[in-house]
Design an enzyme around this catalytic site. Structure first.
Site, PDB file in Angstrom:
ATOM      1  N   ASP A  10       0.814  -1.163   0.057  1.00 28.43           N
ATOM      2  CA  ASP A  10      -0.180  -0.008   0.185  1.00 28.43           C
ATOM      3  C   ASP A  10       0.908   1.162   0.065  1.00 28.43           C
ATOM      4  O   ASP A  10       2.127   1.114   0.366  1.00 28.43           O
ATOM      5  CB  ASP A  10      -0.830   0.034   1.340  1.00 28.43           C
ATOM      6  CG  ASP A  10      -1.757   1.230   1.309  1.00 28.43           C
ATOM      7  OD1 ASP A  10      -2.291   1.746   0.413  1.00 28.43           O
ATOM      8  OD2 ASP A  10      -2.028   1.587   2.596  1.00 28.43           O
ATOM      9  N   SER A  11       0.317   2.391  -0.253  1.00 24.51           N
ATOM     10  CA  SER A  11       1.042   3.542  -0.037  1.00 24.51           C
ATOM     11  C   SER A  11       1.584   3.917   1.291  1.00 24.51           C
ATOM     12  O   SER A  11       2.479   4.602   1.496  1.00 24.51           O
ATOM     13  CB  SER A  11       0.261   4.782  -0.397  1.00 24.51           C
ATOM     14  OG  SER A  11      -0.664   4.980   0.405  1.00 24.51           O
ATOM     15  N   CYS A  74      -4.318  -1.230  -1.999  1.00 22.42           N
ATOM     16  CA  CYS A  74      -4.245   0.203  -2.205  1.00 22.42           C
ATOM     17  C   CYS A  74      -5.284   0.298  -3.518  1.00 22.42           C
ATOM     18  O   CYS A  74      -5.006  -0.321  -4.469  1.00 22.42           O
ATOM     19  CB  CYS A  74      -3.041   0.642  -2.482  1.00 22.42           C
ATOM     20  SG  CYS A  74      -3.206   2.212  -2.635  1.00 22.42           S
ATOM     21  N   GLU A 155      -3.291   8.663   8.514  1.00 24.72           N
ATOM     22  CA  GLU A 155      -2.044   8.393   8.752  1.00 24.72           C
ATOM     23  C   GLU A 155      -1.276   9.328   9.740  1.00 24.72           C
ATOM     24  O   GLU A 155      -0.288   8.866  10.243  1.00 24.72           O
ATOM     25  CB  GLU A 155      -1.356   8.397   7.341  1.00 24.72           C
ATOM     26  CG  GLU A 155       0.062   7.785   7.201  1.00 24.72           C
ATOM     27  CD  GLU A 155      -0.094   6.199   6.418  1.00 24.72           C
ATOM     28  OE1 GLU A 155       0.905   5.782   6.311  1.00 24.72           O
ATOM     29  OE2 GLU A 155      -1.096   6.076   6.043  1.00 24.72           O
ATOM     30  N   CYS A 187     -10.914   3.147  -0.405  1.00 28.01           N
ATOM     31  CA  CYS A 187      -9.617   3.309   0.099  1.00 28.01           C
ATOM     32  C   CYS A 187      -9.086   2.750   1.383  1.00 28.01           C
ATOM     33  O   CYS A 187     -10.118   2.527   2.367  1.00 28.01           O
ATOM     34  CB  CYS A 187      -9.491   5.061   0.507  1.00 28.01           C
ATOM     35  SG  CYS A 187      -7.878   5.420   1.219  1.00 28.01           S
TER      36      CYS A 187
HETATM   37  N1  DGL Z   1      -4.622   3.505   0.725  1.00 25.78           N
HETATM   38  C1  DGL Z   1      -4.786   4.160  -0.331  1.00 25.78           C
HETATM   39  C2  DGL Z   1      -6.153   3.605  -1.473  1.00 25.78           C
HETATM   40  O1  DGL Z   1      -6.592   2.505  -0.738  1.00 25.78           O
HETATM   41  C3  DGL Z   1      -4.496   5.384  -0.751  1.00 25.78           C
HETATM   42  C4  DGL Z   1      -4.014   6.447   0.399  1.00 25.78           C
HETATM   43  C5  DGL Z   1      -3.092   7.522  -0.493  1.00 25.78           C
HETATM   44  O2  DGL Z   1      -3.555   8.377  -1.003  1.00 25.78           O
HETATM   45  O3  DGL Z   1      -2.025   7.212  -0.425  1.00 25.78           O
HETATM   46  O4  DGL Z   1      -6.506   4.311  -2.172  1.00 25.78           O
END
Ligand code: DGL
Length: 270
Positions: A10-11, A74, A155, A187
């Site tokens: 994930d990010s 993600c 976060e 998300c």
């Molecule tokens: N967790 C990521 C997603 O599911 C995104 C969060 C980010 O913007 O990095 O889209």
């Protein structure tokens, strides 16, 4: 090898919600998790840059950790990079994204007629949810809203407090979400604020996140591809982030549901 790990990325640490569901569904499987905290948030990056990051991380999970399956935990990376990763690693390992299992699940529910979808800007502007839902179930109405402050807010550790309430109230009162009978959390960061979101809607509509449906999809694919780990014993999961701070360690515990040992990882090509 059947004992090889599942690569999950994930990010940031939001994808730990998916890793946790994978651990529950497949307790014998080892997980190697990479959170790209050095480049987080992905949600306001260009698709090209997201593809670049996602490809580098996937290469690392395959070459350095010898993963037997890859889970893009993600939505933003799934929206921009899934086709690239699936085609690049075709015949090498299965690649699972978070969007297709969620769409399959939502269209299978006959109680939903108008779903809201909240996601990052990159996921919304990719149009991927809109395209997949309208192609597969025309009669299901949807309303999409980008909520770019939510992932960085979470976060940073802001949830269940006056700041998160104010931001959520502002987003969720948006008129595009009027009349929805279900809300997709598109998300992987958002499950952490699911109770706050549900309470905004007086707990009257289902708030749907992808963690469990993705874990079930992965299980199905591992069974089909005969990749399930049959060895006895407890797996030793590994959790990495590309930029380290104590703050991530604290938040990671909330996402994963228990204390984990987060380590810093240098992607070799940086
Ligand atoms: N967790 C990521 C997603 O599911 C995104 C969060 C980010 O913007 O990095 O889209």
């Amino acid at each position: 090898m059947l004992t090889s790990p599942i690569g999950v990325f994930d990010s940031g640490i939001g994808g730990l919600t998916v890793a946790q569901a994978i651990h529950n569904a497949l307790p014998r499987e080892e997980i190697v998790y990479i959170g790209d905290t050095a480049h987080m948030p992905y949600g306001d990056k260009s698709p090209e840059l997201i593809r670049h990051y996602a490809h580098d991380i996937s290469q690392c999970l395959i070459k350095q950790f010898h993963c037997k399956a890859l889970v893009i935990a993600c939505n933003t990376a799934s929206a921009s990079a899934y086709e690239l990763l699936r085609d690049s690693f075709k015949g090498i390992l299965p690649v699972i994204n978070v969007i297709d299992p969620m769409v399959e699940y939502v269209i299978s529910r006959n109680d939903l007629h108008h779903v809201g979808i909240i996601a990052t800007k990159a996921t919304v502007s990719s149009g991927v949810y809109q395209e997949k839902i309208s192609r597969r179930k025309k009669e299901l109405n949807y309303s999409v809203l980008s909520t770019p402050l939510l992932a960085p807010m979470i976060e940073e550790g802001f949830y269940n407090n006056s700041i998160s309430h104010a931001i959520l109230h502002e987003y969720l009162s948006n008129e595009v979400l009027q009349g929805i009978d279900g809300l997709i959390l598109a998300c992987t960061h958002y499950p952490l604020i699911k109770p706050e979101i549900s309470s905004f809607f007086d707990h009257k509509i289902p708030i749907i996140d992808s963690a469990e449906v993705v874990a079930a999809k992965l299980k199905h694919i591992l069974e089909k591809e005969k990749l399930l780990n049959t060895a006895e014993g407890f797996p030793n999961h590994q959790f990495y982030i590309t930029d380290y701070s104590d703050h991530f360690v604290r938040t990671a515990k909330l996402f994963y549901g228990e204390q984990i040992n987060l380590q810093r990882l240098n992607l070799s090509n940086e």
